[in-house]
Design a protein around this motif. Structure first.
Motif, PDB file in Angstrom:
ATOM      1  N   ALA A 100       0.830  -1.210   0.000  1.00 32.64           N
ATOM      2  CA  ALA A 100       0.000   0.000   0.000  1.00 32.64           C
ATOM      3  C   ALA A 100       0.861   1.255   0.000  1.00 32.64           C
ATOM      4  O   ALA A 100       0.529   2.241  -0.659  1.00 32.64           O
ATOM      5  N   ALA A 101       1.971   1.225   0.736  1.00 33.39           N
ATOM      6  CA  ALA A 101       2.862   2.381   0.798  1.00 33.39           C
ATOM      7  C   ALA A 101       3.464   2.674  -0.568  1.00 33.39           C
ATOM      8  O   ALA A 101       3.598   3.837  -0.960  1.00 33.39           O
ATOM      9  N   TRP A 102       3.843   1.616  -1.312  1.00 31.63           N
ATOM     10  CA  TRP A 102       4.385   1.835  -2.656  1.00 31.63           C
ATOM     11  C   TRP A 102       3.311   2.451  -3.563  1.00 31.63           C
ATOM     12  O   TRP A 102       3.582   3.385  -4.312  1.00 31.63           O
ATOM     13  N   GLY A 103       2.105   1.935  -3.480  1.00 31.61           N
ATOM     14  CA  GLY A 103       1.030   2.470  -4.308  1.00 31.61           C
ATOM     15  C   GLY A 103       0.738   3.924  -3.999  1.00 31.61           C
ATOM     16  O   GLY A 103       0.521   4.741  -4.904  1.00 31.61           O
ATOM     17  N   GLU A 104       0.740   4.271  -2.712  1.00 30.01           N
ATOM     18  CA  GLU A 104       0.474   5.655  -2.320  1.00 30.01           C
ATOM     19  C   GLU A 104       1.556   6.592  -2.854  1.00 30.01           C
ATOM     20  O   GLU A 104       1.272   7.721  -3.257  1.00 30.01           O
ATOM     21  N   ALA A 105       2.796   6.115  -2.873  1.00 24.78           N
ATOM     22  CA  ALA A 105       3.916   6.960  -3.288  1.00 24.78           C
ATOM     23  C   ALA A 105       4.089   7.035  -4.795  1.00 24.78           C
ATOM     24  O   ALA A 105       4.541   8.058  -5.323  1.00 24.78           O
ATOM     25  N   HIS A 106       3.716   5.971  -5.519  1.00 22.89           N
ATOM     26  CA  HIS A 106       4.091   5.892  -6.935  1.00 22.89           C
ATOM     27  C   HIS A 106       2.935   5.814  -7.923  1.00 22.89           C
ATOM     28  O   HIS A 106       3.160   5.998  -9.119  1.00 22.89           O
ATOM     29  N   LEU A 107       1.733   5.535  -7.470  1.00 25.08           N
ATOM     30  CA  LEU A 107       0.617   5.457  -8.400  1.00 25.08           C
ATOM     31  C   LEU A 107      -0.044   6.822  -8.558  1.00 25.08           C
ATOM     32  O   LEU A 107      -0.229   7.557  -7.583  1.00 25.08           O
ATOM     33  N   THR A 125      -6.474  11.432  -0.981  1.00 25.85           N
ATOM     34  CA  THR A 125      -6.023  10.123  -0.508  1.00 25.85           C
ATOM     35  C   THR A 125      -6.781   9.020  -1.232  1.00 25.85           C
ATOM     36  O   THR A 125      -7.932   9.199  -1.620  1.00 25.85           O
ATOM     37  N   VAL A 126      -6.111   7.912  -1.412  1.00 30.68           N
ATOM     38  CA  VAL A 126      -6.718   6.721  -2.015  1.00 30.68           C
ATOM     39  C   VAL A 126      -6.725   5.621  -0.948  1.00 30.68           C
ATOM     40  O   VAL A 126      -5.746   5.444  -0.235  1.00 30.68           O
ATOM     41  N   ALA A 127      -7.841   4.917  -0.827  1.00 32.63           N
ATOM     42  CA  ALA A 127      -7.932   3.854   0.168  1.00 32.63           C
ATOM     43  C   ALA A 127      -6.769   2.882   0.020  1.00 32.63           C
ATOM     44  O   ALA A 127      -6.457   2.461  -1.097  1.00 32.63           O
ATOM     45  N   PRO A 128      -6.078   2.516   1.107  1.00 33.57           N
ATOM     46  CA  PRO A 128      -4.952   1.582   1.003  1.00 33.57           C
ATOM     47  C   PRO A 128      -5.294   0.289   0.273  1.00 33.57           C
ATOM     48  O   PRO A 128      -4.476  -0.223  -0.490  1.00 33.57           O
ATOM     49  N   ALA A 129      -6.498  -0.235   0.494  1.00 34.59           N
ATOM     50  CA  ALA A 129      -6.875  -1.470  -0.212  1.00 34.59           C
ATOM     51  C   ALA A 129      -6.859  -1.261  -1.713  1.00 34.59           C
ATOM     52  O   ALA A 129      -6.461  -2.152  -2.474  1.00 34.59           O
ATOM     53  N   GLN A 130      -7.264  -0.070  -2.170  1.00 33.93           N
ATOM     54  CA  GLN A 130      -7.257   0.220  -3.598  1.00 33.93           C
ATOM     55  C   GLN A 130      -5.822   0.333  -4.105  1.00 33.93           C
ATOM     56  O   GLN A 130      -5.483  -0.160  -5.181  1.00 33.93           O
TER      57      GLN A 130
END
Length: 302
Positions: A100-107, A125-130
């Motif tokens: 989730a941390a990678w997705g939050e930082a790079h997506l 913010t995007v839901a961590p599950a997403q």
């Protein structure tokens, strides 16, 4: 185990990580796992938390997660059955935090209209599950991980060398659609006739370290010693920052995530044990009618 041209130890590691990804990549699997992250629940308690999944979808997914050893079905009394995470499933939670941390930082975040200005702005913010499922959609396809590991191991490689390392049992022509998809996703770049990892591809190191540790039953705290992904990148990384896509990222549920969760994800050290999930971390206080379904393989990415 899939055959590759990588060293034997690396080949075994790739196979374990690939098998782990196969367990959690299918759509909605992460949402189900996180629904059960706090305590075992009856089916009638799970369904309201995932209202967009009908019985014909939820039942088979619970069964597959049970077959994978991540979810346990327990008959408390006759007619009273609960579903909860197994020990193996619970150990996966901190790995999902890293993903989730990678997705939050790079997506790339989806655009939403600002009610005050009327302009399109990135969702705060995007839901961590997403973020987890979006990230898995990039690295989960069958040959994605072997290709990424081969590039990490060998650096810039021609299509022929990459095919021999990652897909030796296939014809050379089969490598092109696989690596081109990773190029369009921003994880790989083509420089002349050679392919190499981008900055965002190298940044997958914490994700693959965590998956490797979980797959081998090692503590996540030891993940930083991974023989391949624990190394500093040797290839030139170029410009850093969110990767660009051929089309906007599919919108996640328009919901807010608790600030404490975002803070924990952004400050967490990749090599340290991840912060444990708490109830509601992956969902808003208001359940969306239905998140937008994401493609599981191929095609443009978010």
């Amino acid at each position: 185990m899939a055959t590759t041209g990588l060293p034997r130890s690396t080949q075994v590691d790739v196979a374990r990580v690939t098998e782990s990804l196969e367990m959690i990549t299918p759509l909605w699997s992460v949402w189900i796992l996180m629904t059960l992250s706090t305590q075992p629940l009856r089916y009638a308690e799970i369904k309201p938390r995932l209202p967009w999944l009908n019985d014909g979808t939820l039942h088979p997914k619970l069964r597959k997660l049970s077959d994978a050893g991540l979810v346990e079905r327990t008959e408390v009394t006759q007619g009273h059955v609960t579903y909860g995470l197994t020990g193996r499933g619970a150990d996966l939670l901190p790995v999902l935090t890293v993903i989730a941390a990678w997705g939050e930082a790079h997506l790339e975040k989806p655009l939403v209209k600002n009610k005050e200005t009327g302009k399109l702005e990135p969702l705060a913010t995007v839901a961590p599950a997403q973020n987890i499922e979006d990230t898995l959609a990039l690295i989960g396809p069958r040959h994605a991980t072997p290709i990424l590991w081969a590039l990490k191991d060998r650096g810039a490689s021609s299509a022929k060398a990459l095919s021999a390392a990652a897909m030796p049992s296939y014809r050379l022509s089969n490598i092109y659609p696989q690596v081109d998809r990773l190029v369009s996703d921003g994880l790989v770049r083509k420089d002349g006739r050679a392919y190499e990892l981008t900055a965002n591809g190298h940044a997958l190191a914490p994700v693959y370290r965590a998956l490797s540790a979980w797959a081998t039953g090692r503590p996540l705290a030891d993940a930083g010693t991974h023989p391949l992904w624990g190394q500093a990148p040797e290839a030139k990384q170029g410009k850093s920052g969110p990767w660009l896509t051929t089309q906007p990222r599919v919108s996640a549920p328009a919901t807010a995530v608790p600030a404490a969760t975002i803070s924990a994800l952004s400050t967490q050290s990749p090599a340290a044990p991840a912060t444990a999930w708490k109830g509601g971390d992956l969902f808003s206080h208001r359940m969306p009618a239905r998140p937008i379904a994401l493609p599981q393989a191929g095609g443009p990415r978010r």
